[in-house]
Design an enzyme around this catalytic site. Structure first.
Site, PDB file in Angstrom:
ATOM      1  N   PRO A 177       0.829  -1.217   0.000  1.00 30.48           N
ATOM      2  CG  PRO A 177       0.197  -0.848   2.226  1.00 30.48           C
ATOM      3  CD  PRO A 177       0.998  -1.765   1.351  1.00 30.48           C
ATOM      4  CG  MET A 178       4.078   1.640  -1.965  1.00 24.48           C
ATOM      5  SD  MET A 178       5.156   1.164  -3.338  1.00 24.48           S
ATOM      6  CE  MET A 178       4.027   0.092  -4.244  1.00 24.48           C
ATOM      7  CB  CYS A 197       3.578   5.950   6.805  1.00 21.55           C
ATOM      8  SG  CYS A 197       3.766   7.398   5.729  1.00 21.55           S
TER       9      CYS A 197
END
Length: 330
Positions: free
Chosen positions: A7-8, A98
């Site tokens: 999930p970028m 993140c």
């Protein structure tokens, strides 16, 4: 062996998820992080970043989509997770990896690895708020400034109720600088009983092979490597089966770029769509000389019709766009 698409944020949106999962080899994917700050989220917030929820929480290729939440308030995260489950989220994933400064300054992502007790509280709250049959999972880095607390963090996530961990084998301060410290993935797997996925610096089949030799885990999450080489998951699966799969040619890749552009033109305003195609083509230059030539042509181009022509498409009429979120600049 499970292979997941990472999930970028600002890169792997629903458009790129759709295109990459059409290639094959991916078992599941995850939304960009959905931030939970001062209030629990309502359905529109999820549908904006995860429109697949309206289609059975799958991409068009049938690949399941997990919903990822980011934040630091256990109660608000729990309530938001409950809302996502009501929309059909099959798995709730929590972001503790993140490295973005703006995210960390607002107590989200990797900075929370400095507070193992809070990690436990967040996972436990999400677990309490969601139906028992829906797994809660987590993605973590090795730490913020160092990896000294990695094992404690992993154990805190597991004890809170995480059914699975993805370990990006670098700290926040490491960012995306090589190398990835795959040996720490092995150490995490030694102290938890739940499955652990290896993530970080897997660009080729050889990288995957060395990662597996070092960390010993079977499951992997692919990020920039898969975006740069869309058939990487298929290549890995072929190698695992003792076969040799020819790399995807530029001719085979071009229809994917065309599909991406069509969807970007439909969803995004003409102001932002060019940046998205440039972003992906720039990453493809790692494996395709043709992408380098195309990027040189696209670099300063802002006219959507000329971009369509460069991609070999007939005239494309832009829409007003359903979304105006600015993409990462190149």
């Amino acid at each position: 062996m499970q292979i997941a698409l990472a999930p970028m944020e600002g890169l792997v949106d629903d458009i790129l998820r759709d295109v990459l999962t059409q290639v094959g080899g991916i078992d599941w994917c995850v939304t960009e992080f959905i931030r939970v700050s001062d209030r629990a989220l309502q359905p529109p917030a999820f549908l904006k970043l995860a429109p697949e929820l309206a289609r059975g929480a799958q991409t068009r290729a049938g690949v399941p989509l997990r919903v990822q939440l980011l934040g630091s308030d256990p109660t608000l995260l729990g309530e938001s997770a409950a809302a996502a489950c009501e929309l059909g989220a099959p798995v709730i994933d929590l972001n503790f990896g993140c490295p973005a400064k703006t995210v960390n300054r607002s107590r989200g992502g990797a900075v929370l690895l400095n507070e193992p007790e809070l990690l436990h509280s967040i996972v436990a709250s999400v677990r309490r708020h969601t139906p028992a049959h829906i797994p809660v999972t987590a993605k973590m880095r090795l730490g913020y400034a160092s990896s000294h607390g990695a094992l404690e963090c992993a154990q805190a996530l597991e004890s809170g109720g995480a059914a699975q961990l993805v370990v990006h084998a670098r700290t926040k301060l490491d960012g995306y600088k090589p190398p990835a410290h795959w040996e720490w993935v092995a150490r995490v797997q030694e102290v938890v009983k739940v499955p652990v996925y290896a993530n970080g610096e897997i660009w080729t089949v050889d990288d995957w092979r060395r990662c597996r030799e070092v960390c010993g885990v079977a499951d992997v999450m692919l990020g920039r490597g898969l975006v740069s080489r869309p058939d990487l998951a298929l290549q890995i699966r072929a190698f695992e089966a003792g076969e040799v799969l020819p790399p995807m040619s530029w001719q085979a890749l071009l229809p994917l770029l065309q599909s991406f552009w069509r969807q970007a033109m439909h969803k995004l305003s003409p102001r932002y769509a060019p940046g998205r195609i440039k972003q992906w083509v720039a990453m493809l230059t790692r494996g395709y000389p043709e992408a380098t030539a195309l990027f040189d042509q696209l670099r300063r181009e802002t006219d959507c019709q000329r971009i369509a022509a460069l991609l070999g498409l007939e005239e494309q009429q832009p829409t007003n766009g359903l979304e105006s979120r600015e993409a990462i600049s190149i």
